[in-house]
Scaffold this active site. Structure first.
Site, PDB file in Angstrom:
ATOM      1  N   ASP A  39       0.862  -1.169   0.000  1.00 53.75           N
ATOM      2  CA  ASP A  39       0.000   0.000   0.000  1.00 53.75           C
ATOM      3  C   ASP A  39       0.914   1.239   0.000  1.00 53.75           C
ATOM      4  O   ASP A  39       2.135   1.109   0.213  1.00 53.75           O
ATOM      5  CB  ASP A  39      -0.842  -0.075   1.293  1.00 53.75           C
ATOM      6  CG  ASP A  39      -1.604   1.177   1.561  1.00 53.75           C
ATOM      7  OD1 ASP A  39      -2.369   1.595   0.687  1.00 53.75           O
ATOM      8  OD2 ASP A  39      -1.431   1.766   2.650  1.00 53.75           O
ATOM      9  N   ASP A  41      -0.254   5.136   1.053  1.00 52.20           N
ATOM     10  CA  ASP A  41      -0.508   6.101   2.125  1.00 52.20           C
ATOM     11  C   ASP A  41      -0.495   5.435   3.491  1.00 52.20           C
ATOM     12  O   ASP A  41      -1.201   4.453   3.733  1.00 52.20           O
ATOM     13  CB  ASP A  41      -1.882   6.771   1.933  1.00 52.20           C
ATOM     14  CG  ASP A  41      -1.864   7.852   0.867  1.00 52.20           C
ATOM     15  OD1 ASP A  41      -0.942   8.677   0.873  1.00 52.20           O
ATOM     16  OD2 ASP A  41      -2.788   7.859   0.031  1.00 52.20           O
ATOM     17  N   GLU A  86     -13.919   4.708   7.693  1.00 50.60           N
ATOM     18  CA  GLU A  86     -12.935   3.829   7.043  1.00 50.60           C
ATOM     19  C   GLU A  86     -12.230   2.928   8.064  1.00 50.60           C
ATOM     20  O   GLU A  86     -11.974   1.753   7.798  1.00 50.60           O
ATOM     21  CB  GLU A  86     -11.887   4.701   6.310  1.00 50.60           C
ATOM     22  CG  GLU A  86     -10.830   3.897   5.590  1.00 50.60           C
ATOM     23  CD  GLU A  86      -9.676   4.764   5.067  1.00 50.60           C
ATOM     24  OE1 GLU A  86      -9.395   5.838   5.617  1.00 50.60           O
ATOM     25  OE2 GLU A  86      -9.035   4.335   4.096  1.00 50.60           O
ATOM     26  N   SER A 154      -2.448   1.403  -4.583  1.00 53.09           N
ATOM     27  CA  SER A 154      -2.893   2.496  -3.713  1.00 53.09           C
ATOM     28  C   SER A 154      -4.254   3.034  -4.107  1.00 53.09           C
ATOM     29  O   SER A 154      -4.534   3.263  -5.288  1.00 53.09           O
ATOM     30  CB  SER A 154      -1.870   3.629  -3.769  1.00 53.09           C
ATOM     31  OG  SER A 154      -2.378   4.773  -3.124  1.00 53.09           O
ATOM     32  N   ALA A 155      -5.066   3.305  -3.089  1.00 54.13           N
ATOM     33  CA  ALA A 155      -6.341   3.990  -3.309  1.00 54.13           C
ATOM     34  C   ALA A 155      -6.152   5.504  -3.222  1.00 54.13           C
ATOM     35  O   ALA A 155      -7.123   6.258  -3.182  1.00 54.13           O
ATOM     36  CB  ALA A 155      -7.357   3.509  -2.274  1.00 54.13           C
ATOM     37  N   LYS A 203      -9.398  -3.151  -3.114  1.00 48.73           N
ATOM     38  CA  LYS A 203      -8.028  -3.375  -3.604  1.00 48.73           C
ATOM     39  C   LYS A 203      -7.818  -4.876  -3.808  1.00 48.73           C
ATOM     40  O   LYS A 203      -7.211  -5.564  -3.000  1.00 48.73           O
ATOM     41  CB  LYS A 203      -7.026  -2.783  -2.608  1.00 48.73           C
ATOM     42  CG  LYS A 203      -7.146  -1.266  -2.534  1.00 48.73           C
ATOM     43  CD  LYS A 203      -6.381  -0.679  -1.391  1.00 48.73           C
ATOM     44  CE  LYS A 203      -4.948  -0.467  -1.745  1.00 48.73           C
ATOM     45  NZ  LYS A 203      -4.228   0.278  -0.680  1.00 48.73           N
ATOM     46  N   ASP A 228      -1.822  -0.923   5.777  1.00 50.56           N
ATOM     47  CA  ASP A 228      -2.190  -0.260   7.038  1.00 50.56           C
ATOM     48  C   ASP A 228      -3.685  -0.334   7.332  1.00 50.56           C
ATOM     49  O   ASP A 228      -4.149   0.268   8.300  1.00 50.56           O
ATOM     50  CB  ASP A 228      -1.727   1.210   7.044  1.00 50.56           C
ATOM     51  CG  ASP A 228      -2.653   2.108   6.260  1.00 50.56           C
ATOM     52  OD1 ASP A 228      -2.820   1.884   5.043  1.00 50.56           O
ATOM     53  OD2 ASP A 228      -3.238   3.032   6.858  1.00 50.56           O
TER      54      ASP A 228
HETATM   55  N1  LIG Z   1     -10.772  11.904  -0.425  1.00 54.61           N
HETATM   56  C1  LIG Z   1      -9.934  11.059   0.204  1.00 54.61           C
HETATM   57  C2  LIG Z   1     -10.027   9.676   0.027  1.00 54.61           C
HETATM   58  C3  LIG Z   1      -9.127   8.861   0.690  1.00 54.61           C
HETATM   59  N2  LIG Z   1      -8.199   9.394   1.504  1.00 54.61           N
HETATM   60  C4  LIG Z   1      -7.222   8.518   2.192  1.00 54.61           C
HETATM   61  O1  LIG Z   1      -6.335   7.990   1.238  1.00 54.61           O
HETATM   62  C5  LIG Z   1      -5.956   6.655   1.594  1.00 54.61           C
HETATM   63  C6  LIG Z   1      -5.813   5.814   0.343  1.00 54.61           C
HETATM   64  O2  LIG Z   1      -4.517   5.540  -0.059  1.00 54.61           O
HETATM   65  P1  LIG Z   1      -3.747   4.124   0.178  1.00 54.61           P
HETATM   66  O3  LIG Z   1      -2.439   4.330  -0.515  1.00 54.61           O
HETATM   67  O4  LIG Z   1      -3.592   3.946   1.652  1.00 54.61           O
HETATM   68  O5  LIG Z   1      -4.547   3.021  -0.450  1.00 54.61           O
HETATM   69  C7  LIG Z   1      -7.109   6.122   2.409  1.00 54.61           C
HETATM   70  O6  LIG Z   1      -6.675   5.270   3.439  1.00 54.61           O
HETATM   71  C8  LIG Z   1      -7.839   7.351   2.922  1.00 54.61           C
HETATM   72  O7  LIG Z   1      -7.709   7.524   4.316  1.00 54.61           O
HETATM   73  C9  LIG Z   1      -8.115  10.755   1.661  1.00 54.61           C
HETATM   74  O8  LIG Z   1      -7.212  11.249   2.404  1.00 54.61           O
HETATM   75  N3  LIG Z   1      -8.999  11.577   1.015  1.00 54.61           N
HETATM   76 MG   LIG Z   2      -2.885   3.143   3.370  1.00 55.86          MG
END
Ligand SMILES: Nc1ccn([C@@H]2O[C@H](COP(=O)(O)O)[C@@H](O)[C@H]2O)c(=O)n1
Ligand SMILES: [Mg+2]
Length: 290
Positions: A39, A41, A86, A154-155, A203, A228
């Site tokens: 991942d 973030d 979340e 990554s999301a 994911k 995470d």
């Molecule tokens: N509008 C948003 C949507 C999501 N998030 C955060 O981004 C994280 C996703 O990224 P990963 O690399 O961890 O998959 C996710 O955990 C959300 O907390 C955001 O900040 N703003």
């Molecule tokens: Mg993350």
């Protein structure tokens, strides 16, 4: 002790003997059979720095000068509503799924109204508080030198995370990213996102369009997975033949409430650990020429 870093006081394991066996199996497979899936973030990037919450990819854009004050407030309000959902320990991933679709959809709609310019992204990342976890150079460089593929799933926002890694000097050729990428018009102004939304709880194979990647490295049946959230556990679904997998979970927030769930799902749980020490310790052990 095989891996001295596993003695850190941030480390928890439900079954330390199983972890030891898994690591020995990864060692016997060597670097040629290994791949890493991570991942971004709050896993490769830091959760906190100097006691202050570090930004996600979205936060970097939200906090930037490209966004109007009114839009920033709306995006912050969304974060304050949906982030607690979340990571809510009392809801299942299935229950969270539609809520995450709502969050990402609303945020994307707001961002699309902001005339975000592609050529501004590098500067915005430079001016941000984004930071990779301590030990990131060793992590990225070891994987690169040992030719071990790193799949970042990554999301967050692909354009932003690529820029963070590039500016940190570790965007090496062994990295493949699947994420939400911005779409730009002929004038370089953002007019949407490419493809299906990737959020915390999808994911998995449903959004893995590029199956060719996993086919090409199908002989790499040993995996180290870093995440995470409980949603990150399905990031390895694209790998058809998994022999051994070590799952490392960074537990950053709601620690007391989530420890049990993390211990049930991740082999190694790292509590408020802002480093990549454990991953580096395991990689050093596997790649050491003895
Ligand atoms: N509008 C948003 C949507 C999501 N998030 C955060 O981004 C994280 C996703 O990224 P990963 O690399 O961890 O998959 C996710 O955990 C959300 O907390 C955001 O900040 N703003
Ligand atoms: Mg993350």
């Amino acid at each position: 002790m095989l891996i001295p870093e596993l003695s850190k006081d941030t480390v928890r394991m439900k079954d330390p003997e199983k972890v030891q066996e898994l690591i020995l199996a990864l060692k016997s497979g060597g670097d040629k059979k290994l791949q890493v899936i991570s991942d971004f973030d709050m896993t490769l990037s830091r959760f906190k720095y100097n006691g202050k919450r570090s930004p996600t990819c979205y936060n970097i854009i939200d906090n930037s000068k490209m966004i109007s004050d009114d839009c920033r407030k709306k995006l912050k309000d969304l974060f304050n509503i949906y982030y607690p959902l979340e990571i809510d320990p009392n809801r299942t991933s299935q229950e969270k799924f539609p809520l995450m679709v709502e969050w990402w959809s609303k945020a994307h709609t707001l961002l699309c109204e902001q005339r975000i310019e592609k050529q501004m992204l590098a500067q915005v990342v430079k001016e941000s508080q984004a930071r990779l976890r301590e030990g990131f150079e060793e992590f990225f460089d070891t994987l690169h030198q040992s030719e071990i593929p790193l799949f970042i799933f990554s999301a967050g926002i692909g354009d932003v995370l690529e820029e963070i890694i590039r500016q940190a000097g570790v965007y090496h050729s062994n990295i493949k990213v699947v994420s939400n990428y911005m779409n730009f018009d002929d004038n370089g102004v953002m007019n949407g996102f490419k493809g299906e939304i990737i959020h915390t709880y999808n994911k998995n194979n449903s959004v893995l369009r590029d199956t060719e990647y996993f086919q090409q490295i199908s002989h790499r049946t040993n995996i180290i997975l870093l995440g995470d959230t409980l949603g990150d556990l399905t990031m390895s679904e694209g790998v058809t033949n998994v022999e051994n997998i070590v799952r490392i979970g960074f537990l950053n927030d709601k620690v007391e409430e989530l420890t049990d769930q993390f211990l049930q799902s991740y082999d190694i749980v790292l509590i408020r650990d802002e480093t990549l020490d454990v991953a580096n310790g395991i990689l050093n052990f596997i790649t050491a020429k003895d």
